[in-house]
Write an enzyme that holds these catalytic residues in place. Structure first.
Site, PDB file in Angstrom:
ATOM      1  N   VAL A 107       0.816  -1.217   0.000  1.00 25.31           N
ATOM      2  CA  VAL A 107       0.000   0.000   0.000  1.00 25.31           C
ATOM      3  C   VAL A 107       0.849   1.267   0.000  1.00 25.31           C
ATOM      4  O   VAL A 107       0.379   2.335  -0.388  1.00 25.31           O
ATOM      5  CB  VAL A 107      -0.971   0.023   1.191  1.00 25.31           C
ATOM      6  CG1 VAL A 107      -2.009  -1.073   1.069  1.00 25.31           C
ATOM      7  CG2 VAL A 107      -0.227  -0.102   2.522  1.00 25.31           C
ATOM      8  N   LYS A 108       2.084   1.196   0.511  1.00 22.38           N
ATOM      9  CA  LYS A 108       3.019   2.331   0.562  1.00 22.38           C
ATOM     10  C   LYS A 108       2.358   3.600   1.092  1.00 22.38           C
ATOM     11  O   LYS A 108       2.507   4.696   0.529  1.00 22.38           O
ATOM     12  CB  LYS A 108       3.652   2.578  -0.807  1.00 22.38           C
ATOM     13  CG  LYS A 108       4.529   1.421  -1.288  1.00 22.38           C
ATOM     14  CD  LYS A 108       5.270   1.780  -2.557  1.00 22.38           C
ATOM     15  CE  LYS A 108       6.144   0.624  -3.038  1.00 22.38           C
ATOM     16  NZ  LYS A 108       5.351  -0.494  -3.592  1.00 22.38           N
ATOM     17  N   ARG A 109       1.665   3.483   2.216  1.00 25.48           N
ATOM     18  CA  ARG A 109       1.028   4.637   2.819  1.00 25.48           C
ATOM     19  C   ARG A 109       2.071   5.559   3.452  1.00 25.48           C
ATOM     20  O   ARG A 109       3.091   5.116   3.969  1.00 25.48           O
ATOM     21  CB  ARG A 109       0.016   4.195   3.880  1.00 25.48           C
ATOM     22  CG  ARG A 109      -1.156   3.387   3.321  1.00 25.48           C
ATOM     23  CD  ARG A 109      -1.992   4.224   2.372  1.00 25.48           C
ATOM     24  NE  ARG A 109      -3.207   3.524   1.991  1.00 25.48           N
ATOM     25  CZ  ARG A 109      -3.495   3.109   0.766  1.00 25.48           C
ATOM     26  NH1 ARG A 109      -2.636   3.306  -0.204  1.00 25.48           N
ATOM     27  NH2 ARG A 109      -4.631   2.505   0.504  1.00 25.48           N
TER      28      ARG A 109
END
Length: 283
Positions: free
Chosen positions: A97-99
């Site tokens: 997700v690479k939030r």
């Protein structure tokens, strides 16, 4: 009842099945090869078929969330079904997700994915840290409580990231080196005798200079994208990462396996060869 840390669960699965991490990336060109529509139903079928083909062989699956979010709530519903299937195969679901954010917003992102009360609970997530590594503290706390894993982008395999990641700070460390030091400090604060902490790092397998930053990540699992379609091999991982870091690495392959489908036998054939090569990294 105490939770089992992600690193411990991964270690058992890596020994039994292989440390190989299979990316579930239902990109338009991949679905076209499978004769599937680029739709919520298409990404659902692709994900389920990948797990059905490999669920007894693979310990970690990494769904690329963007290809599911693309279709709104229907896509997220499809992702929920894929994650459930991963877990029913006794494998780990690592949501890519690479939030990245700060404060309550990042806490909400973490609560969406980590813990039994999460909106869509998974075993680990990827994160960005270029809002400042201090912004990760609440996520680290939640991950520890849930026994989840975190993988923070430190050195990516895409060329566009080099300028930022290799920029020098006033103390002459690169931005990537400083971030690696911060991740190691997070782990040191939370390790209770274990050698590997909850905060891992994403380091591209295509990088010829990966060894420098990996020396700073001695208590982290390493998620290594870039193998297969992006040009790196398992041998490259061993050469570039060194034996110590290689033993802590989740070598990640997505398109090479996805493009082998839709025939399950062919997917297994390609994956079995990669599994054997990934096992060698731990020797």
């Amino acid at each position: 009842m105490p939770v089992t840390a992600f690193a411990d669960r991964f270690a058992k699965l890596a020994a039994a099945r292989s440390p190989l991490c299979v990316g579930i990336d239902p990109a338009p060109e991949t679905l076209k090869l499978w004769d599937l529509p680029y739709s919520a139903e298409g990404v659902r079928v692709f994900g389920l078929e990948m797990v059905e083909a490999l669920g007894d062989r693979i310990g970690v699956f990494k769904p690329q969330v963007a290809f599911y979010e693309r279709f709104g709530w229907r896509g997220l519903k499809a992702l929920e079904e894929v994650v459930s299937h991963i877990r029913s195969a006794d494998a780990l679901a690592l949501a890519d997700v690479k939030r990245m954010d700060i404060g309550h917003t990042l806490e909400a992102y973490a609560a969406a994915w980590l813990g039994d009360d999460a909106g869509l609970p998974v075993d680990a997530i990827t994160l960005g840290a270029y809002m400042g590594s201090g912004s990760l503290r609440p996520v680290v706390q939640r991950a520890i409580a849930a026994g989840a894993g975190l993988f923070v982008v430190v050195r990516s395999s895409n060329p566009d990231g080099i300028v930022l990641q290799n920029a020098r700070q006033e103390d002459d460390r690169t931005v990537a080196d400083a971030l690696a030091d911060d991740l190691t400090a997070f782990n040191a604060a939370h390790l209770t005798g274990e050698r590997i902490g909850p905060v891992g790092a994403v380091v591209g397998a295509t990088l010829d200079d990966a060894d420098a930053v990996l020396e700073r990540l001695g208590t982290s699992l390493i998620l290594a994208p870039g193998i297969g379609a992006q040009g790196a091999t398992m041998k490259d991982v061993r050469l570039r990462f060194g034996s110590a870091a290689s033993r802590r690495t989740l070598p990640t392959v997505s398109r090479q396996i996805g493009h082998a489908g839709p025939t399950r036998a062919r997917i297994r054939e390609v994956t079995d060869g990669l599994r054997d090569e990934a096992f060698a990294l731990r020797g």
